[in-house]
Design an enzyme around this catalytic site. Sequence first.
Site, mmCIF file in Angstrom:
data_model
loop_
_atom_site.group_PDB
_atom_site.id
_atom_site.type_symbol
_atom_site.label_atom_id
_atom_site.label_comp_id
_atom_site.label_asym_id
_atom_site.label_seq_id
_atom_site.Cartn_x
_atom_site.Cartn_y
_atom_site.Cartn_z
ATOM 1 N N GLY A 11 -39.942 -29.023 7.870
ATOM 2 C CA GLY A 11 -40.531 -30.059 7.013
ATOM 3 C C GLY A 11 -40.265 -29.831 5.531
ATOM 4 O O GLY A 11 -40.074 -28.696 5.087
ATOM 5 N N ARG A 15 -45.782 -32.629 -0.528
ATOM 6 C CA ARG A 15 -47.083 -32.589 -1.209
ATOM 7 C C ARG A 15 -47.372 -31.264 -1.907
ATOM 8 O O ARG A 15 -48.312 -31.149 -2.689
ATOM 9 C CB ARG A 15 -48.203 -32.931 -0.218
ATOM 10 N N TYR A 101 -46.217 -23.602 14.469
ATOM 11 C CA TYR A 101 -45.844 -24.300 13.240
ATOM 12 C C TYR A 101 -45.820 -23.320 12.075
ATOM 13 O O TYR A 101 -46.782 -22.564 11.884
ATOM 14 C CB TYR A 101 -46.845 -25.433 12.971
ATOM 15 N N TYR A 364 -48.163 10.354 -21.542
ATOM 16 C CA TYR A 364 -47.124 9.948 -20.596
ATOM 17 C C TYR A 364 -46.527 11.176 -19.933
ATOM 18 O O TYR A 364 -46.006 12.072 -20.609
ATOM 19 C CB TYR A 364 -46.000 9.145 -21.281
HETATM 20 C C1 UD1 Z 1 -48.487 -33.269 14.236
HETATM 21 C C2 UD1 Z 1 -48.796 -33.855 15.608
HETATM 22 C C3 UD1 Z 1 -50.276 -34.303 15.647
HETATM 23 C C4 UD1 Z 1 -51.155 -33.115 15.327
HETATM 24 C C5 UD1 Z 1 -50.745 -32.459 13.993
HETATM 25 C C6 UD1 Z 1 -51.488 -31.172 13.797
HETATM 26 C C7 UD1 Z 1 -46.709 -34.902 16.366
HETATM 27 C C8 UD1 Z 1 -45.981 -36.154 16.519
HETATM 28 N N1 UD1 Z 1 -47.918 -34.976 15.812
HETATM 29 O O1 UD1 Z 1 -48.678 -34.310 13.279
HETATM 30 O O2 UD1 Z 1 -50.597 -34.801 16.924
HETATM 31 O O3 UD1 Z 1 -52.505 -33.507 15.281
HETATM 32 O O4 UD1 Z 1 -49.342 -32.146 13.984
HETATM 33 O O5 UD1 Z 1 -51.201 -30.636 12.521
HETATM 34 O O6 UD1 Z 1 -46.219 -33.863 16.751
HETATM 35 N N2 UD1 Z 1 -41.421 -30.727 11.632
HETATM 36 C C9 UD1 Z 1 -40.114 -30.353 11.765
HETATM 37 N N3 UD1 Z 1 -39.166 -31.287 11.974
HETATM 38 C C10 UD1 Z 1 -39.464 -32.614 12.056
HETATM 39 C C11 UD1 Z 1 -40.807 -32.993 11.896
HETATM 40 C C12 UD1 Z 1 -41.768 -32.037 11.704
HETATM 41 O O7 UD1 Z 1 -39.806 -29.154 11.697
HETATM 42 O O8 UD1 Z 1 -38.519 -33.402 12.252
HETATM 43 C C13 UD1 Z 1 -42.449 -29.708 11.407
HETATM 44 C C14 UD1 Z 1 -43.116 -29.860 10.046
HETATM 45 O O9 UD1 Z 1 -42.491 -29.019 9.095
HETATM 46 C C15 UD1 Z 1 -44.533 -29.417 10.323
HETATM 47 C C16 UD1 Z 1 -44.753 -29.741 11.787
HETATM 48 O O10 UD1 Z 1 -43.467 -29.894 12.362
HETATM 49 O O11 UD1 Z 1 -44.662 -28.019 10.161
HETATM 50 C C17 UD1 Z 1 -45.634 -30.929 12.016
HETATM 51 O O12 UD1 Z 1 -44.962 -32.098 11.535
HETATM 52 P P1 UD1 Z 1 -45.714 -33.270 10.824
HETATM 53 O O13 UD1 Z 1 -44.747 -34.346 10.572
HETATM 54 O O14 UD1 Z 1 -46.479 -32.733 9.675
HETATM 55 O O15 UD1 Z 1 -46.694 -33.733 11.972
HETATM 56 P P2 UD1 Z 1 -48.138 -34.286 11.783
HETATM 57 O O16 UD1 Z 1 -48.050 -35.680 11.287
HETATM 58 O O17 UD1 Z 1 -48.946 -33.336 10.986
#
Ligand code: UD1
Length: 454
Positions: A11, A15, A101, A364
């Site tokens: 990600g 933010r 994560y 020193y």
């Molecule tokens: C995700 C979950 C949601 C859960 C939440 C908990 C999904 C679709 N949703 O939502 O159900 O409640 O986490 O925090 O899984 N990432 C990648 N590659 C991508 C997309 C994301 O590596 O293509 C990584 C991001 O860096 C992040 C994590 O996966 O660390 C979660 O992705 P994010 O898009 O933030 O998912 P949420 O909307 O938080």
Amino acid sequence: MNLSVIILAAGAGTRMRSAKPKVLHEIAGKPLVEHVYERSLDLAAESVHIVYGHGGERLREKCHHFNRAIWSEQAQQLGTAHAVQQASTNIAENNIVLVLYGDVPLIKTQTLKKLVTTVSDNNIALLTVKLDNPDGYGRIVREAKKVVAIVEQKDATHDQLTINEVNTGILALRAGYLNTCLKKIDNNNAQGEYYLTDIIALAVADGHEIVTTEAVNSYEVEGVNDRKQLARLERIYQEEQAERIMAAGVTLADPSRIDVRGKLVIGEDAFIDVNCVFEGTVAIGNNVKIGPGCVIRSSTIEAGCIIKPYSVIDDAKIASNVEVGPFARLRPGADLKHNSRVGNFVEIKKSVLGENSKASHLTYLGDTEVGSNVNIGAGTITCNYDGANKFKTIIEDGAFIGSDTQLVAPVRVGKNATIGAGSTITRDTEADTLTLSRVNQKTVTGWQRPTKKS
Ligand code: UD1
Ligand code: CA
């Protein structure tokens, strides 16, 4: 049963408003992703796959010491299912895959162990948590107690939004089944992403069970998206350290004003005053007292020592009953023997201070060996550096170094020798002698001080 961990860390972390990839921001001085990587090691994972995207170069460079990591690039962030797929296709079918994560740093090994043990041939183990405010999370949809789906906030109905059991995103299942499902997931949803969460509905359709484990503490599954959340998790982490230290029999003047950024092992009846910071591995013995504002890094302090306020100690060895500070600076290689004393504005580097020896003020000592029962007068300086090379000073047992002495190394002061105050010592001195190098005092009578020219 072999375990493979996939850590999602691709990600952007917009933010955070940072040039640095989000997972490299730190809690307790350690990158978020390293906390998660360490949990994988606790679980004795056979392989640890890290899916990276944004700032990949920087990430891999900063994490070069992750010697068990296998790096998978996700060039475009098309969603969590797509992210997992970048790594999962390389994992043996029978392995259990655990998805973690990189921005959820406080997850506990115990919780993960519990989750992983519930995996079987035809189920998915899902970590959930109940939140007072489930806003933003995917909701766990149950029918007759059984999990039937996860709906993302943006896709949820009005009724589904009231569900307070949420998806932590952390799940475990067999690699073979995971890969079969991932092929079937599309991006037909509000965000146009490939959601890993869709795997739940697919599994339910296949007649597979979704077994849930509930995280005990909600902070375990909290993610870091901005600096405020980062600070919040840092405080929670530090609160846990403080509790652990107090449980070991240590009094903290204020448990909310101590920071441990590494490993602190500390003995019973030690006392730590406010605003101390500990870094690296620090070992502290019984009954040690540490005054306010001390910064102590990678050092050993044995029983009964008193570290007075605002001392900075880095890579030093301090034997029992030593007093240090206030305002002392011990640098790498400082080795203080039993019952020695180091006072204010004293800097010591790569030097031994022998038993019962003292350097009480403004000194020193660099590249120096001080024997036992030596007194180092105020303002003593070892001149250890000629601009190119470093040289040693040796001060033998029982010597007395008068105030404001410069010892120009290499030089040796013999046993029980005395150096007169204000001397510049450039040659070795014999045992039991007095050496001084200052000019004799003279008096000019009738001396007029210059007056200001008008
Ligand atoms: C995700 C979950 C949601 C859960 C939440 C908990 C999904 C679709 N949703 O939502 O159900 O409640 O986490 O925090 O899984 N990432 C990648 N590659 C991508 C997309 C994301 O590596 O293509 C990584 C991001 O860096 C992040 C994590 O996966 O660390 C979660 O992705 P994010 O898009 O933030 O998912 P949420 O909307 O938080
Ligand atoms: Ca998130």
